[in-house]
Scaffold this active site. Structure first.
Site, PDB file in Angstrom:
ATOM      1  N   CYS A 290      -8.958  87.196  -6.481  1.00 18.38           N
ATOM      2  CA  CYS A 290      -9.750  88.123  -5.671  1.00 18.38           C
ATOM      3  C   CYS A 290     -11.215  88.192  -6.078  1.00 18.38           C
ATOM      4  O   CYS A 290     -12.055  88.574  -5.268  1.00 18.38           O
ATOM      5  CB  CYS A 290      -9.124  89.520  -5.667  1.00 18.38           C
ATOM      6  SG  CYS A 290      -8.754  90.236  -7.282  1.00 18.38           S
TER       7      CYS A 290
ATOM      8  N   GLY B 137     -20.357 104.176 -12.999  1.00 23.71           N
ATOM      9  CA  GLY B 137     -19.284 105.090 -12.649  1.00 23.71           C
ATOM     10  C   GLY B 137     -19.787 106.487 -12.392  1.00 23.71           C
ATOM     11  O   GLY B 137     -18.995 107.437 -12.335  1.00 23.71           O
TER      12      GLY B 137
ATOM     13  N   ASP C  92     -20.799  93.616   0.892  1.00 24.42           N
ATOM     14  CA  ASP C  92     -20.808  93.685  -0.561  1.00 24.42           C
ATOM     15  C   ASP C  92     -21.471  94.996  -0.957  1.00 24.42           C
ATOM     16  O   ASP C  92     -22.432  95.428  -0.324  1.00 24.42           O
ATOM     17  CB  ASP C  92     -21.571  92.495  -1.138  1.00 24.42           C
ATOM     18  CG  ASP C  92     -21.448  92.414  -2.644  1.00 24.42           C
ATOM     19  OD1 ASP C  92     -20.371  92.756  -3.177  1.00 24.42           O
ATOM     20  OD2 ASP C  92     -22.434  92.010  -3.292  1.00 24.42           O
ATOM     21  N   ARG C  93     -20.936  95.656  -1.987  1.00 26.39           N
ATOM     22  CA  ARG C  93     -21.401  97.003  -2.304  1.00 26.39           C
ATOM     23  C   ARG C  93     -22.773  97.002  -2.977  1.00 26.39           C
ATOM     24  O   ARG C  93     -23.739  97.567  -2.451  1.00 26.39           O
ATOM     25  CB  ARG C  93     -20.385  97.712  -3.221  1.00 26.39           C
ATOM     26  CG  ARG C  93     -20.615  99.197  -3.348  1.00 26.39           C
ATOM     27  CD  ARG C  93     -19.753  99.810  -4.455  1.00 26.39           C
ATOM     28  NE  ARG C  93     -20.345  99.595  -5.769  1.00 26.39           N
ATOM     29  CZ  ARG C  93     -19.815 100.058  -6.899  1.00 26.39           C
ATOM     30  NH1 ARG C  93     -18.655 100.705  -6.874  1.00 26.39           N
ATOM     31  NH2 ARG C  93     -20.420  99.851  -8.057  1.00 26.39           N
ATOM     32  N   ASP C  94     -22.849  96.360  -4.132  1.00 24.54           N
ATOM     33  CA  ASP C  94     -24.055  96.437  -4.950  1.00 24.54           C
ATOM     34  C   ASP C  94     -25.105  95.444  -4.477  1.00 24.54           C
ATOM     35  O   ASP C  94     -24.803  94.271  -4.245  1.00 24.54           O
ATOM     36  CB  ASP C  94     -23.709  96.186  -6.415  1.00 24.54           C
ATOM     37  CG  ASP C  94     -22.702  97.199  -6.954  1.00 24.54           C
ATOM     38  OD1 ASP C  94     -22.789  98.370  -6.564  1.00 24.54           O
ATOM     39  OD2 ASP C  94     -21.828  96.797  -7.747  1.00 24.54           O
TER      40      ASP C  94
ATOM     41  N   LYS D 239     -14.759  87.194  -6.296  1.00 24.89           N
ATOM     42  CA  LYS D 239     -15.561  86.210  -5.591  1.00 24.89           C
ATOM     43  C   LYS D 239     -16.138  85.199  -6.596  1.00 24.89           C
ATOM     44  O   LYS D 239     -16.548  85.606  -7.680  1.00 24.89           O
ATOM     45  CB  LYS D 239     -16.672  86.916  -4.804  1.00 24.89           C
ATOM     46  CG  LYS D 239     -16.118  87.817  -3.696  1.00 24.89           C
ATOM     47  CD  LYS D 239     -17.186  88.703  -3.073  1.00 24.89           C
ATOM     48  CE  LYS D 239     -17.633  89.785  -4.040  1.00 24.89           C
ATOM     49  NZ  LYS D 239     -18.612  90.708  -3.453  1.00 24.89           N
TER      50      LYS D 239
ATOM     51  N   CYS E 186      -8.308  85.451 -11.526  1.00 26.71           N
ATOM     52  CA  CYS E 186      -7.584  86.062 -10.412  1.00 26.71           C
ATOM     53  C   CYS E 186      -7.966  85.375  -9.107  1.00 26.71           C
ATOM     54  O   CYS E 186      -8.885  84.561  -9.065  1.00 26.71           O
ATOM     55  CB  CYS E 186      -7.906  87.557 -10.330  1.00 26.71           C
ATOM     56  SG  CYS E 186      -9.616  87.912  -9.876  1.00 26.71           S
TER      57      CYS E 186
ATOM     58  N   THR F 144     -16.025  94.569  -3.343  1.00 27.46           N
ATOM     59  CA  THR F 144     -16.848  94.613  -4.541  1.00 27.46           C
ATOM     60  C   THR F 144     -16.093  94.141  -5.767  1.00 27.46           C
ATOM     61  O   THR F 144     -14.921  94.472  -5.956  1.00 27.46           O
ATOM     62  CB  THR F 144     -17.401  96.040  -4.760  1.00 27.46           C
ATOM     63  OG1 THR F 144     -18.208  96.074  -5.939  1.00 27.46           O
ATOM     64  CG2 THR F 144     -16.283  97.066  -4.882  1.00 27.46           C
TER      65      THR F 144
END
Length: 235
Positions: A156, A82, A69-71, A158, A154, A111
């Site tokens: 995708c 960004g 996981d990124r963050d 999580k 969606c 992410t």
């Protein structure tokens, strides 16, 4: 040391997640992973050669992948970021990633970025942040991004399994040979629903319900998670 993806046991039954939809073990090779009207699948970026570099069991070499996981796992969790100038690696994360890479484990990042759907982020902004992360950590084999809001329903975002399934498919790795290291209970549910392994980091900041989901599947941070996955004899 040896990568041991069987340290954690995955779910072997179909998963259900909030927002609708279901997944069965045989569906990991199919897509798109969309359970709500109008929602597209995740953005997936596969680095050149990564998908053909090694498949499960090819040439006698056991396959395996770690998705991060990124963050809050790789970098500091800054909402709707960004700006590549605001990418700050978590303590010890760069060394942990380097250790996994040295073992030949395929690495991916997954992410959720709902700021895209809310108009607070652009795809180019996310790509600039990911470029900066790779400047700091080195290249990852695959990136999988969910740009949807929870209301988009969606497949995708999580705790739905779509990001895990998309990354595993891109890498040509079976979900059961894949471990997701995440920072929330939703990450663990996503991993289990995909038939993958899950490990929760930073349990000190987790909600009580997330700790229940994690059980013994937890580590203080990414370096500790890598030690669990890589130390010989731990599995």
């Amino acid at each position: 040391m040896e990568f041991a993806p069987h340290y954690l046991e995955p779910s072997t039954s179909p998963g259900q997640w909030e927002g609708g939809g279901s997944w069965t073990p045989s569906s990991w090779t199919s897509g798109p992973w969309t359970s709500g009207p109008g929602a597209a699948g995740p953005w997936v970026v596969l680095r050149g050669g990564a998908g053909g570099r090694r498949t499960d069991g090819e040439d006698g070499v056991p396959g395996g992948a770690v998705l991060l996981d990124r963050d809050a796992v790789l970098v500091a969790d800054i909402a709707y970021n960004g700006d590549p100038g605001r990418v700050y690696p978590r303590p010890g994360a760069r060394e942990a990633v380097a250790e996994l890479r040295a073992l030949g484990v395929r690495l991916g990042v997954v992410t959720d970025q709902p700021g895209v759907a809310r108009g607070s982020l652009t795809r180019s902004g996310i790509e600039r942040v990911h470029h900066r992360i790779e400047e700091l950590f080195g290249p990852f084999d695959v990136w999988a991004v969910c740009p949807h809001r929870p209301a988009d329903r969606c497949g995708c975002r999580k705790p739905a399994p779509g990001l895990v399934l998309a990354a595993a498919r891109a890498l040509r790795v079976r979900p059961e040979r894949t471990t997701l290291v995440g920072g929330t209970g939703a990450d663990l549910v996503a991993a289990a629903s995909a038939g993958a392994h899950g490990l929760l980091v930073r349990p000190d900041s987790a909600r009580p319900g997330e700790l229940v989901v994690a059980g013994h599947r937890r580590a203080a941070d990414l370096p500790a998670a890598v030690r669990l996955l890589c130390a010989a004899g731990t599995a």
